[in-house]
Design a protein around this motif. Structure first.
Motif, PDB file in Angstrom:
ATOM      1  N   LEU A   1       9.675  21.881  25.273  1.00 17.33           N
ATOM      2  CA  LEU A   1       9.640  20.675  24.448  1.00 17.33           C
ATOM      3  C   LEU A   1       8.761  20.900  23.214  1.00 17.33           C
ATOM      4  CD1 LEU A   1      10.369  17.702  24.001  1.00 17.33           C
ATOM      5  CD2 LEU A   1       8.401  17.100  25.423  1.00 17.33           C
ATOM      6  N   GLN A   2       7.601  21.491  23.417  1.00 20.19           N
ATOM      7  CA  GLN A   2       6.707  21.791  22.294  1.00 20.19           C
ATOM      8  C   GLN A   2       7.375  22.741  21.301  1.00 20.19           C
ATOM      9  OE1 GLN A   2       3.321  23.146  24.607  1.00 20.19           O
ATOM     10  NE2 GLN A   2       2.162  21.291  24.066  1.00 20.19           N
ATOM     11  N   ASP A   3       8.038  23.772  21.826  1.00 16.78           N
ATOM     12  CA  ASP A   3       8.730  24.730  20.960  1.00 16.78           C
ATOM     13  C   ASP A   3       9.809  24.047  20.125  1.00 16.78           C
ATOM     14  OD1 ASP A   3       7.152  26.789  21.908  1.00 16.78           O
ATOM     15  OD2 ASP A   3       8.690  27.597  23.261  1.00 16.78           O
ATOM     16  N   LYS A   4      10.545  23.134  20.749  1.00 14.55           N
ATOM     17  CA  LYS A   4      11.610  22.412  20.044  1.00 14.55           C
ATOM     18  C   LYS A   4      11.020  21.535  18.937  1.00 14.55           C
ATOM     19  CE  LYS A   4      15.570  19.434  20.719  1.00 14.55           C
ATOM     20  NZ  LYS A   4      16.486  18.804  21.623  1.00 14.55           N
ATOM     21  N   ILE A   5       9.962  20.821  19.256  1.00  9.50           N
ATOM     22  CA  ILE A   5       9.315  19.959  18.260  1.00  9.50           C
ATOM     23  C   ILE A   5       8.778  20.797  17.105  1.00  9.50           C
ATOM     24  CG2 ILE A   5       7.368  18.396  17.834  1.00  9.50           C
ATOM     25  CD1 ILE A   5       7.771  17.400  20.767  1.00  9.50           C
ATOM     26  N   VAL A   6       8.097  21.887  17.419  1.00  7.79           N
ATOM     27  CA  VAL A   6       7.540  22.754  16.370  1.00  7.79           C
ATOM     28  C   VAL A   6       8.657  23.310  15.497  1.00  7.79           C
ATOM     29  CG1 VAL A   6       6.351  24.951  15.958  1.00  7.79           C
ATOM     30  CG2 VAL A   6       5.389  23.297  17.579  1.00  7.79           C
ATOM     31  N   SER A   7       9.749  23.727  16.093  1.00  7.88           N
ATOM     32  CA  SER A   7      10.878  24.254  15.330  1.00  7.88           C
ATOM     33  C   SER A   7      11.416  23.187  14.361  1.00  7.88           C
ATOM     34  CB  SER A   7      11.977  24.719  16.287  1.00  7.88           C
ATOM     35  OG  SER A   7      13.118  25.104  15.568  1.00  7.88           O
ATOM     36  N   ASN A   8      11.602  21.973  14.864  1.00 15.85           N
ATOM     37  CA  ASN A   8      12.075  20.882  14.010  1.00 15.85           C
ATOM     38  C   ASN A   8      11.076  20.574  12.895  1.00 15.85           C
ATOM     39  OD1 ASN A   8      14.559  20.423  15.249  1.00 15.85           O
ATOM     40  ND2 ASN A   8      13.689  19.009  16.735  1.00 15.85           N
ATOM     41  N   LEU A   9       9.789  20.583  13.226  1.00 17.62           N
ATOM     42  CA  LEU A   9       8.772  20.310  12.216  1.00 17.62           C
ATOM     43  C   LEU A   9       8.751  21.391  11.140  1.00 17.62           C
ATOM     44  CD1 LEU A   9       5.907  18.955  14.482  1.00 17.62           C
ATOM     45  CD2 LEU A   9       7.075  17.679  12.670  1.00 17.62           C
ATOM     46  N   LYS A  10       8.904  22.648  11.541  1.00 17.24           N
ATOM     47  CA  LYS A  10       8.926  23.746  10.571  1.00 17.24           C
ATOM     48  C   LYS A  10      10.125  23.604   9.623  1.00 17.24           C
ATOM     49  CE  LYS A  10       5.306  26.209  11.688  1.00 17.24           C
ATOM     50  NZ  LYS A  10       4.228  26.384  10.709  1.00 17.24           N
ATOM     51  N   THR A  11      11.279  23.228  10.167  1.00 10.86           N
ATOM     52  CA  THR A  11      12.460  22.987   9.338  1.00 10.86           C
ATOM     53  C   THR A  11      12.196  21.814   8.391  1.00 10.86           C
ATOM     54  OG1 THR A  11      13.921  23.834  11.059  1.00 10.86           O
ATOM     55  CG2 THR A  11      14.926  22.415   9.382  1.00 10.86           C
ATOM     56  N   TRP A  12      11.611  20.763   8.921  1.00 10.00           N
ATOM     57  CA  TRP A  12      11.290  19.575   8.132  1.00 10.00           C
ATOM     58  C   TRP A  12      10.324  19.935   6.994  1.00 10.00           C
ATOM     59  CZ3 TRP A  12       9.269  14.595  11.008  1.00 10.00           C
ATOM     60  CH2 TRP A  12       9.199  13.517  10.121  1.00 10.00           C
ATOM     61  N   GLN A  13       9.339  20.780   7.292  1.00 10.05           N
ATOM     62  CA  GLN A  13       8.391  21.202   6.262  1.00 10.05           C
ATOM     63  C   GLN A  13       9.096  21.934   5.119  1.00 10.05           C
ATOM     64  OE1 GLN A  13       5.451  23.196   8.857  1.00 10.05           O
ATOM     65  NE2 GLN A  13       3.936  21.854   7.893  1.00 10.05           N
ATOM     66  N   LYS A  14      10.109  22.722   5.440  1.00  9.96           N
ATOM     67  CA  LYS A  14      10.865  23.411   4.396  1.00  9.96           C
ATOM     68  C   LYS A  14      11.586  22.402   3.501  1.00  9.96           C
ATOM     69  CE  LYS A  14      11.402  27.674   6.966  1.00  9.96           C
ATOM     70  NZ  LYS A  14      12.189  28.337   7.975  1.00  9.96           N
ATOM     71  N   VAL A  15      12.112  21.345   4.108  1.00  6.44           N
ATOM     72  CA  VAL A  15      12.764  20.291   3.323  1.00  6.44           C
ATOM     73  C   VAL A  15      11.725  19.589   2.443  1.00  6.44           C
ATOM     74  CG1 VAL A  15      14.079  18.137   3.415  1.00  6.44           C
ATOM     75  CG2 VAL A  15      14.606  19.986   5.025  1.00  6.44           C
ATOM     76  N   GLU A  16      10.558  19.300   2.996  1.00  8.69           N
ATOM     77  CA  GLU A  16       9.490  18.674   2.202  1.00  8.69           C
ATOM     78  C   GLU A  16       9.088  19.586   1.042  1.00  8.69           C
ATOM     79  OE1 GLU A  16       8.706  15.621   2.409  1.00  8.69           O
ATOM     80  OE2 GLU A  16       8.839  14.985   4.485  1.00  8.69           O
ATOM     81  N   ASP A  17       8.976  20.886   1.297  1.00  6.11           N
ATOM     82  CA  ASP A  17       8.640  21.833   0.231  1.00  6.11           C
ATOM     83  C   ASP A  17       9.690  21.796  -0.888  1.00  6.11           C
ATOM     84  OD1 ASP A  17       6.339  22.654   1.557  1.00  6.11           O
ATOM     85  OD2 ASP A  17       7.282  24.430   2.433  1.00  6.11           O
ATOM     86  N   ALA A  18      10.953  21.747  -0.499  1.00  4.57           N
ATOM     87  CA  ALA A  18      12.040  21.680  -1.482  1.00  4.57           C
ATOM     88  C   ALA A  18      11.957  20.365  -2.265  1.00  4.57           C
ATOM     89  CB  ALA A  18      13.396  21.814  -0.789  1.00  4.57           C
ATOM     90  N   THR A  19      11.612  19.294  -1.584  1.00  7.64           N
ATOM     91  CA  THR A  19      11.451  17.994  -2.236  1.00  7.64           C
ATOM     92  C   THR A  19      10.336  18.052  -3.274  1.00  7.64           C
ATOM     93  OG1 THR A  19      12.252  16.803  -0.289  1.00  7.64           O
ATOM     94  CG2 THR A  19      10.905  15.545  -1.836  1.00  7.64           C
ATOM     95  N   ILE A  20       9.230  18.684  -2.914  1.00  7.58           N
ATOM     96  CA  ILE A  20       8.095  18.819  -3.830  1.00  7.58           C
ATOM     97  C   ILE A  20       8.528  19.583  -5.090  1.00  7.58           C
ATOM     98  CG2 ILE A  20       5.818  19.896  -4.129  1.00  7.58           C
ATOM     99  CD1 ILE A  20       5.471  19.271  -1.002  1.00  7.58           C
ATOM    100  N   LEU A  21       9.242  20.677  -4.888  1.00  6.96           N
ATOM    101  CA  LEU A  21       9.725  21.466  -6.033  1.00  6.96           C
ATOM    102  C   LEU A  21      10.710  20.668  -6.887  1.00  6.96           C
ATOM    103  CD1 LEU A  21      10.242  24.978  -4.383  1.00  6.96           C
ATOM    104  CD2 LEU A  21       8.512  24.342  -6.090  1.00  6.96           C
ATOM    105  N   GLN A  22      11.625  19.972  -6.232  1.00  7.34           N
ATOM    106  CA  GLN A  22      12.642  19.237  -6.974  1.00  7.34           C
ATOM    107  C   GLN A  22      12.044  18.069  -7.757  1.00  7.34           C
ATOM    108  OE1 GLN A  22      15.723  16.946  -4.925  1.00  7.34           O
ATOM    109  NE2 GLN A  22      17.223  17.965  -6.241  1.00  7.34           N
ATOM    110  N   THR A  23      11.121  17.343  -7.132  1.00  8.10           N
ATOM    111  CA  THR A  23      10.511  16.226  -7.852  1.00  8.10           C
ATOM    112  C   THR A  23       9.711  16.744  -9.046  1.00  8.10           C
ATOM    113  OG1 THR A  23       8.681  16.207  -6.252  1.00  8.10           O
ATOM    114  CG2 THR A  23      10.439  14.577  -5.926  1.00  8.10           C
ATOM    115  N   SER A  24       9.034  17.873  -8.882  1.00 11.30           N
ATOM    116  CA  SER A  24       8.280  18.466  -9.993  1.00 11.30           C
ATOM    117  C   SER A  24       9.223  18.846 -11.133  1.00 11.30           C
ATOM    118  CB  SER A  24       7.506  19.695  -9.518  1.00 11.30           C
ATOM    119  OG  SER A  24       6.528  19.322  -8.578  1.00 11.30           O
TER     120      SER A  24
END
Length: 147
Positions: A10-33
């Motif tokens: 369960l922890q591994d699944k959550i961490v995997s999803n969070l890591k993917t989510w962080q990549k989307v947030e990073d892309a959002t930061i770049l795009q908004t900039s």
């Protein structure tokens, strides 16, 4: 084989999803900039700055969760809260006051066509209400710690 996941799975699944989510947030930061750099319009710039700032905060919260699941359990104890609780209570009152002020501003705008100020005042009110919920939920956690 059990259909239930182990805690580790369960922890591994959550961490995997969070890591993917962080990549989307990073892309959002770049795009908004990028959008900010392409426009002089203060409304568009402000919206993109708000989203960029929120995405930076989301990334930090996600990292706190990942760290708590992977490295070291994130904890909150009664001493942590007791040390600053009187200050937090004062802050709760401040948040309530800012929400009241936002509502008063919005009430003043009723019947006008001032859509941009109304748009941003609604955003501010939602944000102040979010802060109030964060603090209210922290208060509930605190109450759960004291039998």
């Amino acid at each position: 084989r059990s259909l239930k996941m182990s805690v580790k799975e369960l922890q591994d699944k959550i961490v995997s999803n969070l890591k993917t989510w962080q990549k989307v947030e990073d892309a959002t930061i770049l795009q908004t900039s990028e959008i900010i750099s392409k426009t002089e319009n203060p409304v568009i710039r402000m919206i993109m700055e708000i989203i960029r700032s929120d995405s930076l905060n989301h990334h930090r919260v996600q990292q706190l969760i990942v760290h708590g699941l992977r490295e070291e359990t994130t904890t909150l104890n009664t001493d942590d809260l007791t040390e600053v609780w009187s200050m937090i209570e004062k802050h709760i009152e401040m948040e309530k006051r800012t929400a009241e002020l936002a509502r008063a501003c919005l009430t003043s705008l009723e019947g006008t066509k001032l859509v941009i100020p109304e748009y941003f005042l609604n955003y501010l009110l939602e944000d102040e209400e979010k802060h109030d919920r964060l603090l209210d939920n922290l208060s509930k956690i605190k109450k759960g710690m004291y039998p």
